[in-house]
Design a protein around this motif. Structure first.
Motif, PDB file in Angstrom:
ATOM      1  N   THR A 120       0.848  -1.191   0.000  1.00  0.00           N
ATOM      2  CA  THR A 120       0.000   0.000   0.000  1.00  0.00           C
ATOM      3  C   THR A 120       0.883   1.240   0.000  1.00  0.00           C
ATOM      4  OG1 THR A 120      -0.162  -0.052   2.421  1.00  0.00           O
ATOM      5  CG2 THR A 120      -1.947  -1.087   1.180  1.00  0.00           C
ATOM      6  N   GLN A 121       0.400   2.270  -0.679  1.00  0.00           N
ATOM      7  CA  GLN A 121       1.121   3.547  -0.727  1.00  0.00           C
ATOM      8  C   GLN A 121       1.197   4.105   0.682  1.00  0.00           C
ATOM      9  OE1 GLN A 121       2.038   4.933  -3.876  1.00  0.00           O
ATOM     10  NE2 GLN A 121       3.161   6.539  -2.834  1.00  0.00           N
ATOM     11  N   HIS A 122       2.365   4.554   1.081  1.00  0.00           N
ATOM     12  CA  HIS A 122       2.539   5.110   2.429  1.00  0.00           C
ATOM     13  C   HIS A 122       2.129   6.567   2.470  1.00  0.00           C
ATOM     14  CE1 HIS A 122       5.594   6.627   5.615  1.00  0.00           C
ATOM     15  NE2 HIS A 122       4.448   6.430   6.189  1.00  0.00           N
ATOM     16  N   GLU A 123       2.617   7.364   1.546  1.00  0.00           N
ATOM     17  CA  GLU A 123       2.269   8.773   1.444  1.00  0.00           C
ATOM     18  C   GLU A 123       2.514   9.202   0.012  1.00  0.00           C
ATOM     19  OE1 GLU A 123       4.853  10.804   4.170  1.00  0.00           O
ATOM     20  OE2 GLU A 123       6.650  10.186   3.131  1.00  0.00           O
ATOM     21  N   GLU A 124       2.058  10.367  -0.331  1.00  0.00           N
ATOM     22  CA  GLU A 124       2.280  10.876  -1.687  1.00  0.00           C
ATOM     23  C   GLU A 124       3.773  11.146  -1.890  1.00  0.00           C
ATOM     24  OE1 GLU A 124       0.031  11.188  -4.228  1.00  0.00           O
ATOM     25  OE2 GLU A 124      -1.227  10.092  -2.809  1.00  0.00           O
ATOM     26  N   PRO A 125       4.263  10.997  -3.132  1.00  0.00           N
ATOM     27  CA  PRO A 125       5.679  11.302  -3.396  1.00  0.00           C
ATOM     28  C   PRO A 125       6.012  12.744  -3.013  1.00  0.00           C
ATOM     29  CG  PRO A 125       4.656  10.250  -5.299  1.00  0.00           C
ATOM     30  CD  PRO A 125       3.555  10.549  -4.333  1.00  0.00           C
ATOM     31  N   GLN A 126       7.221  12.939  -2.558  1.00  0.00           N
ATOM     32  CA  GLN A 126       7.701  14.267  -2.174  1.00  0.00           C
ATOM     33  C   GLN A 126       8.885  14.638  -3.066  1.00  0.00           C
ATOM     34  OE1 GLN A 126       6.137  15.998   0.445  1.00  0.00           O
ATOM     35  NE2 GLN A 126       4.717  14.281   0.304  1.00  0.00           N
TER      36      GLN A 126
ATOM     37  N   GLY B  66      13.319  18.901  -5.312  1.00  0.00           N
ATOM     38  CA  GLY B  66      14.267  19.369  -6.317  1.00  0.00           C
ATOM     39  C   GLY B  66      15.529  18.534  -6.317  1.00  0.00           C
ATOM     40  N   TRP B  67      16.307  18.616  -5.278  1.00  0.00           N
ATOM     41  CA  TRP B  67      17.547  17.845  -5.168  1.00  0.00           C
ATOM     42  C   TRP B  67      17.312  16.425  -4.642  1.00  0.00           C
ATOM     43  CZ3 TRP B  67      19.378  15.991  -0.481  1.00  0.00           C
ATOM     44  CH2 TRP B  67      18.686  16.461   0.651  1.00  0.00           C
ATOM     45  N   MET B  68      16.134  16.225  -4.004  1.00  0.00           N
ATOM     46  CA  MET B  68      15.809  14.899  -3.459  1.00  0.00           C
ATOM     47  C   MET B  68      14.347  14.583  -3.760  1.00  0.00           C
ATOM     48  SD  MET B  68      16.065  13.410   0.426  1.00  0.00           S
ATOM     49  CE  MET B  68      14.694  14.344   1.077  1.00  0.00           C
ATOM     50  N   TYR B  69      14.120  13.313  -4.069  1.00  0.00           N
ATOM     51  CA  TYR B  69      12.777  12.833  -4.379  1.00  0.00           C
ATOM     52  C   TYR B  69      12.556  11.559  -3.586  1.00  0.00           C
ATOM     53  CZ  TYR B  69       8.926  10.853  -7.104  1.00  0.00           C
ATOM     54  OH  TYR B  69       7.721  10.313  -7.497  1.00  0.00           O
ATOM     55  N   HIS B  70      11.378  11.430  -2.981  1.00  0.00           N
ATOM     56  CA  HIS B  70      11.115  10.154  -2.317  1.00  0.00           C
ATOM     57  C   HIS B  70       9.649   9.764  -2.433  1.00  0.00           C
ATOM     58  CE1 HIS B  70       9.124  10.812   1.655  1.00  0.00           C
ATOM     59  NE2 HIS B  70       9.648  12.004   1.578  1.00  0.00           N
ATOM     60  N   ASN B  71       9.458   8.475  -2.382  1.00  0.00           N
ATOM     61  CA  ASN B  71       8.154   7.838  -2.461  1.00  0.00           C
ATOM     62  C   ASN B  71       8.217   6.706  -1.445  1.00  0.00           C
ATOM     63  OD1 ASN B  71       5.614   7.044  -3.347  1.00  0.00           O
ATOM     64  ND2 ASN B  71       6.168   7.086  -5.511  1.00  0.00           N
ATOM     65  N   SER B  72       7.092   6.152  -1.046  1.00  0.00           N
ATOM     66  CA  SER B  72       7.154   5.143   0.007  1.00  0.00           C
ATOM     67  C   SER B  72       5.970   4.193  -0.038  1.00  0.00           C
ATOM     68  CB  SER B  72       7.224   5.831   1.370  1.00  0.00           C
ATOM     69  OG  SER B  72       6.131   6.699   1.538  1.00  0.00           O
ATOM     70  N   PHE B  73       6.162   3.028   0.599  1.00  0.00           N
ATOM     71  CA  PHE B  73       5.096   2.033   0.662  1.00  0.00           C
ATOM     72  C   PHE B  73       5.223   1.198   1.923  1.00  0.00           C
ATOM     73  CE2 PHE B  73       8.578  -0.028  -1.594  1.00  0.00           C
ATOM     74  CZ  PHE B  73       8.615  -1.313  -1.088  1.00  0.00           C
ATOM     75  N   TRP B  74       4.089   0.595   2.287  1.00  0.00           N
ATOM     76  CA  TRP B  74       4.058  -0.440   3.329  1.00  0.00           C
ATOM     77  C   TRP B  74       4.044  -1.763   2.580  1.00  0.00           C
ATOM     78  CZ3 TRP B  74       4.944   1.461   7.933  1.00  0.00           C
ATOM     79  CH2 TRP B  74       4.488   2.723   8.269  1.00  0.00           C
ATOM     80  N   ASP B  75       5.018  -2.637   2.828  1.00  0.00           N
ATOM     81  CA  ASP B  75       5.063  -3.904   2.096  1.00  0.00           C
ATOM     82  C   ASP B  75       3.952  -4.852   2.562  1.00  0.00           C
ATOM     83  OD1 ASP B  75       5.972  -5.364   4.367  1.00  0.00           O
ATOM     84  OD2 ASP B  75       8.058  -5.365   3.688  1.00  0.00           O
ATOM     85  N   ILE B  76       3.893  -6.034   1.975  1.00  0.00           N
ATOM     86  CA  ILE B  76       2.806  -6.965   2.272  1.00  0.00           C
ATOM     87  C   ILE B  76       2.830  -7.460   3.715  1.00  0.00           C
ATOM     88  CG2 ILE B  76       2.517  -7.679  -0.127  1.00  0.00           C
ATOM     89  CD1 ILE B  76       4.066 -10.276   0.608  1.00  0.00           C
ATOM     90  N   ASN B  77       3.937  -7.210   4.422  1.00  0.00           N
ATOM     91  CA  ASN B  77       4.049  -7.597   5.826  1.00  0.00           C
ATOM     92  C   ASN B  77       3.879  -6.414   6.768  1.00  0.00           C
ATOM     93  OD1 ASN B  77       4.784 -10.534   5.647  1.00  0.00           O
ATOM     94  ND2 ASN B  77       6.332  -9.643   4.305  1.00  0.00           N
ATOM     95  N   GLY B  78       3.600  -5.227   6.211  1.00  0.00           N
ATOM     96  CA  GLY B  78       3.394  -4.048   7.036  1.00  0.00           C
ATOM     97  C   GLY B  78       4.650  -3.256   7.351  1.00  0.00           C
ATOM     98  N   HIS B  79       5.802  -3.645   6.771  1.00  0.00           N
ATOM     99  CA  HIS B  79       7.045  -2.912   6.996  1.00  0.00           C
ATOM    100  C   HIS B  79       7.080  -1.687   6.093  1.00  0.00           C
ATOM    101  CE1 HIS B  79       8.327  -6.265   9.386  1.00  0.00           C
ATOM    102  NE2 HIS B  79       8.254  -7.080   8.354  1.00  0.00           N
TER     103      HIS B  79
END
Length: 136
Positions: free
Chosen positions: A98-104, A107-120
Motif C-alpha cells: 500500500t502507498q505510504h504517502e504521496e511522493p515528495q 528538487g535535489w531529493m525525491y522520495h516515495n514510500s510504501f508499506w510492504d505486504i508484511n506491514g514494513h
C-alpha cells in the motif's frame, strides 16, 4: 571502523509470499542463506533484507513481534533515479503493498514510500547531493 555488510532482520508471516513479492520488484534472493524460515533479499552487494518467520524471529529476541498496526522501523533505501524510485514503489503497490504517502519532490531529493505486504515501511529515495541547497 567500517561496516562491510548490513542485514536488516524483519519478521514476516509467510516466507514464500514475501520472496515472491520482492522478486516481482526486481530484487534477487540469496538462496544459500534462505530456507523455509528465512528469505535473504539482496538489496545490493553489501546490504540485505532478511525476512524471518515470526516464530523463528522470536528466537533472536525476547521482545514481542510488533502487531501489524504498529511501526518499529522505517527502512530507507536510495536508488539511482526518480524513475527507479517510482518503478519500485509502483511495482510494490501492484503486488499487494500500500502507498505510504504521496511522493515528495524537493528538487535535489525525491522520495516515495510504501508499506510492504508484511506491514514494513519502505522509504525509497533518489538524491542528487550536488544540488542540495547550502545552509547559511
Amino acid at each position: 571502523m567500517k561496516i562491510n555488510q548490513i542485514y536488516v532482520n524483519l519478521p514476516v508471516k509467510d516466507i514464500q509470499k514475501t520472496k515472491e513479492f520482492w522478486m516481482k520488484l526486481g530484487f534477487s534472493i540469496n538462496e544459500q542463506i534462505s530456507d523455509e524460515k528465512t528469505v535473504c533479499v539482496i538489496l545490493n552487494e553489501n546490504i540485505f533484507a532478511m525476512f524471518i518467520t515470526e516464530e523463528y524471529f522470536q528466537t533472536f529476541s525476547e521482545r514481542p513481534v510488533p502487531k501489524g498496526d504498529t511501526t518499529q522501523v522505517l527502512v530507507a533505501i536510495g536508488l539511482d533515479s526518480r524513475e527507479e524510485v517510482d518503478q519500485v514503489v509502483n511495482a510494490a503497490v501492484e503486488n499487494g503493498a500500500t502507498q505510504h504517502e504521496e511522493p515528495q519532490d524537493y528538487g535535489w531529493m525525491y522520495h516515495n514510500s510504501f508499506w510492504d505486504i508484511n506491514g514494513h515501511g519502505w522509504n525509497v529515495t533518489f538524491a542528487d547531493l550536488s544540488q542540495m541547497p547550502s545552509q547559511h
